[in-house]
Design an enzyme around this catalytic site. Structure first.
Site, PDB file in Angstrom:
ATOM      1  N   HIS A 119     -68.346  -1.787 -56.630  1.00 21.88           N
ATOM      2  CA  HIS A 119     -67.440  -1.212 -55.629  1.00 21.88           C
ATOM      3  C   HIS A 119     -66.149  -2.034 -55.579  1.00 21.88           C
ATOM      4  O   HIS A 119     -65.049  -1.491 -55.649  1.00 21.88           O
ATOM      5  CB  HIS A 119     -68.108  -1.187 -54.257  1.00 21.88           C
ATOM      6  CG  HIS A 119     -67.168  -0.927 -53.120  1.00 21.88           C
ATOM      7  ND1 HIS A 119     -66.595   0.290 -52.898  1.00 21.88           N
ATOM      8  CD2 HIS A 119     -66.668  -1.755 -52.154  1.00 21.88           C
ATOM      9  CE1 HIS A 119     -65.797   0.214 -51.834  1.00 21.88           C
ATOM     10  NE2 HIS A 119     -65.814  -1.022 -51.372  1.00 21.88           N
TER      11      HIS A 119
ATOM     12  N   ASP B  44     -35.808   6.814 -68.161  1.00 24.13           N
ATOM     13  CA  ASP B  44     -37.256   6.671 -68.323  1.00 24.13           C
ATOM     14  C   ASP B  44     -37.589   5.195 -68.160  1.00 24.13           C
ATOM     15  O   ASP B  44     -36.716   4.397 -67.808  1.00 24.13           O
ATOM     16  CB  ASP B  44     -37.698   7.183 -69.711  1.00 24.13           C
ATOM     17  CG  ASP B  44     -39.150   7.655 -69.702  1.00 24.13           C
ATOM     18  OD1 ASP B  44     -40.028   6.827 -69.441  1.00 24.13           O
ATOM     19  OD2 ASP B  44     -39.399   8.847 -69.951  1.00 24.13           O
TER      20      ASP B  44
ATOM     21  N   SER C  53     -53.762  -4.230 -69.989  1.00 21.02           N
ATOM     22  CA  SER C  53     -53.022  -3.066 -69.498  1.00 21.02           C
ATOM     23  C   SER C  53     -52.052  -3.469 -68.389  1.00 21.02           C
ATOM     24  O   SER C  53     -50.887  -3.063 -68.397  1.00 21.02           O
ATOM     25  CB  SER C  53     -54.025  -2.027 -68.988  1.00 21.02           C
ATOM     26  OG  SER C  53     -53.435  -1.189 -68.043  1.00 21.02           O
TER      27      SER C  53
ATOM     28  N   HIS D 157     -55.643 -15.134 -55.605  1.00 20.63           N
ATOM     29  CA  HIS D 157     -54.778 -15.020 -54.440  1.00 20.63           C
ATOM     30  C   HIS D 157     -53.488 -14.264 -54.736  1.00 20.63           C
ATOM     31  O   HIS D 157     -53.140 -13.355 -53.984  1.00 20.63           O
ATOM     32  CB  HIS D 157     -54.537 -16.333 -53.712  1.00 20.63           C
ATOM     33  CG  HIS D 157     -54.127 -15.996 -52.316  1.00 20.63           C
ATOM     34  ND1 HIS D 157     -55.014 -15.537 -51.383  1.00 20.63           N
ATOM     35  CD2 HIS D 157     -52.916 -15.861 -51.763  1.00 20.63           C
ATOM     36  CE1 HIS D 157     -54.360 -15.170 -50.294  1.00 20.63           C
ATOM     37  NE2 HIS D 157     -53.078 -15.365 -50.491  1.00 20.63           N
TER      38      HIS D 157
ATOM     39  N   THR E 199     -44.267 -12.747 -43.695  1.00 16.48           N
ATOM     40  CA  THR E 199     -44.961 -11.493 -43.404  1.00 16.48           C
ATOM     41  C   THR E 199     -44.560 -10.996 -42.020  1.00 16.48           C
ATOM     42  O   THR E 199     -44.337  -9.801 -41.804  1.00 16.48           O
ATOM     43  CB  THR E 199     -46.487 -11.683 -43.486  1.00 16.48           C
ATOM     44  OG1 THR E 199     -46.779 -12.401 -44.672  1.00 16.48           O
ATOM     45  CG2 THR E 199     -47.201 -10.360 -43.528  1.00 16.48           C
TER      46      THR E 199
ATOM     47  N   LYS F  86     -41.326  -9.222 -42.029  1.00 16.93           N
ATOM     48  CA  LYS F  86     -41.431  -7.824 -42.456  1.00 16.93           C
ATOM     49  C   LYS F  86     -41.887  -6.927 -41.323  1.00 16.93           C
ATOM     50  O   LYS F  86     -41.294  -5.874 -41.070  1.00 16.93           O
ATOM     51  CB  LYS F  86     -42.411  -7.708 -43.622  1.00 16.93           C
ATOM     52  CG  LYS F  86     -41.830  -8.252 -44.890  1.00 16.93           C
ATOM     53  CD  LYS F  86     -42.811  -8.141 -46.011  1.00 16.93           C
ATOM     54  CE  LYS F  86     -42.105  -8.328 -47.321  1.00 16.93           C
ATOM     55  NZ  LYS F  86     -41.140  -7.255 -47.588  1.00 16.93           N
TER      56      LYS F  86
END
Lengths: 555, 290
Positions: A90, A119, A183, A267, A342, A345
């Site tokens: 999961h 592109d 990837s 992290h 944070t 923000k």
């Protein structure tokens, strides 16, 4: 070798036969092979998003197994070993299969459109970045059917559980992680080259929409962090098969070293999964507050600050491994420092909404939910970051509640918000607003029923990754499971709303789905064309479409 | 500004899907072969073949497009950024292994021997164990190959350092020649670089042979052997790739592919070669010397 040369010849003839300029005005190639060969950023973005969505459903099904088993105390449905495979897969599927590919898909669709580029910078490599994923996902999922079962050591795959005591299938898991990393790195390189090199010539860095900025910084995190993960799984591979002893104390190694290397990757990884979310919310809130984004440059600097700090706080995942007290203090203070950018923000989002002409269409509902619920996840993160308190919270359901608030109501909600926000532009059709609002309230209530009680369970001491528990945890677990099933069902409705929009949605008139939406992506006409920005947008267009400078007095 | 519309967007390509199938077959096959599966070994070989075919085919197509003038300055810049960030990702990969060496040597091995407040760790686990680097006596030697000695820095490794540093210089000499249109010097410079690279690899094989046969220093020689062989091994693998890339560049030079303004293929390989060079210097200092 004869086949080699003929194939090569074919490829070369294909290039010779096609002048790039002719290709431009064509639509997509007919047939299914288009999706295999494509170099178009919109095609590849679509592939990424559908792949992520199918992985989300698979990972979600695993979560349903977990919640069903935990519905009541005692072992009801599955063997403990299988339960552990479910928690492990999961986590892995949701992190590497759903959230990350979904963000890369959004990057593919949006970044070229938002910076006025034709592109992505390296279109063929872009195709490869995507097409590795289904193969890596297949390899990862195939471990469930192997002898000895799939990986059962948690998504963090700590040694020696993942080395000495792991099933044979772990080697397949290792190579799946290698492929996923490959990837991601190629995708990130493409994003950086696109943003830095393909921007409309008149777009300066500080003109860029915030989604583009957050992805630029995320891409840097990916390139710095994913190779370290590749190093960690390579050490696992050689420890398991070739006699090395990186994580084996009897040879002079150290299992704790695994945790250091893993979290040095891990992290930054959590910020990889949240920075693009910050970008999305920073695009949506100005649109529905009908005001420019408050504090644009502070948003950019805050994102960069979070990214840099993310590399020096990994030890807060390991307060209990027996690290020196100075290490604990350092990691605690550095972690708590992250709450400053944070906080910048969160305040900027709230201030953007302050005295705005707010309206609450579906994307805005998800964005506001993000701001509130992500903040709850951030605050529980602060609690976990305090080393002495973490001794109590470590490895309990409090941690589970914390990271599901930041990853489900944070990252996933921002993705859903982005899909509702941009879907009308992608396919030129509008979704059913009434159903989407019902779906939102269904999801938002059920997700809180699902995860909020887990805070209480954790504070009361229920450990995570356990299929059975003592009786005092029974009530909250049942409530949590009921919320879980309801939240799971909401995705069936989400699927219906999206498919219905693509097939039967009302065409968007005038090409701008939201009256005050700004951004180059909205200048495409009725819907996004297969090829965009043959001519780069002018400086005037870029400024007029900026979502962070004031347009008062214009129009 | 108006050069943007010329940015070359390639039409659809089968190379990426071939690469994905190849990776799947190679890595899945490798994992299978580790557990004695014949099918796995076949998959490994087939997958590797597909990857090699894909790499040469794909790059061949890029070379073809480049030689036919499809690429403008912006495409060139995208390739530069791609290669630069790829090398950065490689640096981070090596950083994981350098980090492991640092951690073991400076932290976990002393702790195992009871340093600091870890007295009981040493006392209860392996009371005889002493922290001496290079670590030839492991805490529990039963499952490991005990080395009789290690490779000293001022033997083969010093010669190898000299070889690689010289090869960096000869490659730059070849680059100068390219800029000054001196074809003979270009080809000579590249050939010398390749010979130096191959000699380096030969000496590295000699060193591994010595380690395995006379010193009993193996991959399974505890954390010292693990870090030694993984670091030098990955480096050697990168040198091998670098030599192959240099050979390709040499052939392209012989065919007259590059000119003063347009030779990013050459530069990309040069960047890679210098990166491999710098990694070696790090290895020489922290693996062999200190």
């Amino acid at each position: 070798m004869s086949t080699t040369t003929t194939d090569l010849q074919d490829e070369i003839e294909k290039i010779d036969g096609h002048d790039s300029h002719d290709d431009h005005h064509h639509g997509p190639e007919p047939g299914l092979l288009r999706w295999v060969k494509t170099t178009n950023h919109k095609d590849i973005g679509t592939l990424y998003i559908w792949f992520a969505f199918s992985m989300l459903l698979i990972g979600g099904a695993f979560a349903m197994v977990i919640r069903a088993e935990l519905f009541q105390p005692g072992l009801q449905l599955v063997e403990p070993q299988f339960f552990n495979q479910m928690t492990t897969l999961h986590g892995l599927i949701m992190v590497f299969g759903a959230i990350m590919p979904a963000f890369v898909g959004l990057a593919n669709w949006q970044i070229p459109l938002m910076i006025g580029a034709k592109d992505m910078a390296l279109p063929r490599m872009n195709n490869w970045s995507f097409w590795i994923l289904p193969f890596a996902g297949t390899m990862l999922l195939s471990t469930l059917f192997m002898q000895g079962g799939g990986p059962a050591f948690g998504w963090t795959f700590y040694a020696p559980l993942s080395t000495t005591f792991a099933p044979e299938s772990t080697d397949f898991f290792i190579f799946a992680v290698h492929m996923l990393g490959f990837s991601s790195i190629m995708g990130a390189i493409n994003v950086i080259a696109t943003i830095l090199n393909m921007r409309a010539p008149d777009m300066k860095l500080m003109d860029m929409p915030l989604f583009v900025w957050t992805w630029l910084i995320t891409a840097f995190l990916l390139i710095a962090a994913m190779p370290v993960l590749a190093g960690a799984v390579t050490m696992m591979l050689t420890d398991r098969n070739f006699g090395t002893s990186f994580f084996d104390a009897s040879g002079g190694g150290d299992p704790v070293m695994f945790q250091h290397i893993f979290w040095f990757f891990g992290h930054p990884e959590v910020y990889i999964m949240i920075l693009p979310a910050f970008g999305i919310v920073s695009q949506i809130i100005p649109t529905f507050a009908r005001k420019p984004l408050f504090g644009y440059s502070s948003m950019v600097y805050a994102t960069a600050a979070i990214a840099l700090l993310s590399f020096v706080v990994w030890g807060h995942h390991m307060f209990l491994v027996g690290m020196p007290i100075a290490g604990q203090l350092y990691f605690m203070y550095a972690t708590i420092l992250i709450s400053v950018p944070t906080g910048v923000k969160v305040f900027n989002w709230v201030t953007t909404m302050w005295r705005g002409s707010l309206s609450f269409e579906t994307p805005m509902l998800w964005a506001v939910a993000f701001v509130i619920l992500f903040t709850i996840g951030g605050l529980s993160g602060l609690m976990l970051g305090i080393a002495p308190a973490d001794i109590q919270y470590h490895d309990t359901y409090f941690v589970v509640a914390h990271f599901h608030y930041v990853l489900v109501t944070g990252a996933l909600f921002s993705i859903i918000a982005a899909v509702f926000y941009w879907l009308p532009m992608w396919c030129g059709r509008m979704y059913n607003e009434k159903l989407a609002v019902i779906h939102f309230w269904w999801a938002i209530i059920s997700v809180n029923v699902l995860f909020f009680p887990q805070h209480f369970l954790g504070l009361a001491g229920m450990p995570r990754r356990i299929p059975d528990y003592s009786l005092q945890f029974a009530d909250f677990n049942m409530i949590s499971s009921i919320g879980g099933f309801a939240f799971g069902l909401s995705f069936i409705m989400l699927t219906y709303i999206i498919v219905d929009c693509i097939r039967n949605g009302k065409p968007v008139e005038g090409g701008r789905a939201w009256e005050s939406a700004r951004g180059l992506e909205w200048t495409q006409g009725e819907k996004a064309q297969y090829h965009s920005f043959d001519t780069p947008p002018s400086r005037a267009t870029i400024l007029a479409e900026s979502s962070h400078i004031s347009h008062e007095g214009q129009h | 500004m108006q050069s943007r519309p010329d940015y070359y967007i390639p039409s659809g390509s089968y190379w990426p899907i071939l690469g994905s199938v190849g990776l799947f077959a190679m890595l899945g096959g490798f994992a299978g072969s580790l557990h004695g599966s014949i099918v796995g070994t076949i998959g490994l070989v087939l997958g590797l073949g597909m990857i090699i075919f894909m790499v040469f085919g794909w790059i061949g197509q890029v070379v073809h497009e480049s030689e036919n003038g499809y690429y403008n300055k912006e495409v060139d810049m995208s390739f530069r950024m791609g290669m630069g960030w790829f090398i950065f990702s490689e640096v981070m990969f090596f950083a994981a292994f350098f980090g492991a060496l640092f951690y073991a040597r400076q932290l976990s091995v002393p702790w195992l021997a009871g340093e600091g407040n870890n007295f009981w760790t040493g006392e209860l686990l392996w009371p005889e164990f002493k922290s001496i680097w290079p670590l030839v006596a492991m805490p529990d030697p039963t499952n490991f190959s005990i080395p009789k000695g290690i490779i000293g820095a001022w033997e083969l490794p010093a010669i190898n350092t000299l070889l690689l540093l010289t090869s960096g210089a000869t490659l730059t000499w070849a680059h100068w020649a390219l800029m000054n249109k001196n074809r003979n010097q270009l080809i000579a410079g590249l050939m010398i670089t390749i010979v130096l690279g191959i000699t380096f690899l030969g000496l590295q094989i000699e060193e591994y042979y010595l380690a395995y046969t006379t010193l009993d220093l193996k991959l399974s020689s505890g954390i010292y052997g693990s870090t030694f062989f993984m670091l030098t091994g990955f480096h050697g693998f990168h040198v091998t790739l670098g030599v192959i890339m240099l050979i390709v560049i040499l052939m392209r030079c012989i065919r007259g592919h590059f000119n003063m303004d347009r030779h990013f293929g050459f530069e990309a390989v040069a960047w890679y070669w210098h990166f491999v060079d710098v990694v070696w210097l790090g290895l020489f200092v922290v693996v062999y010397w200190l």
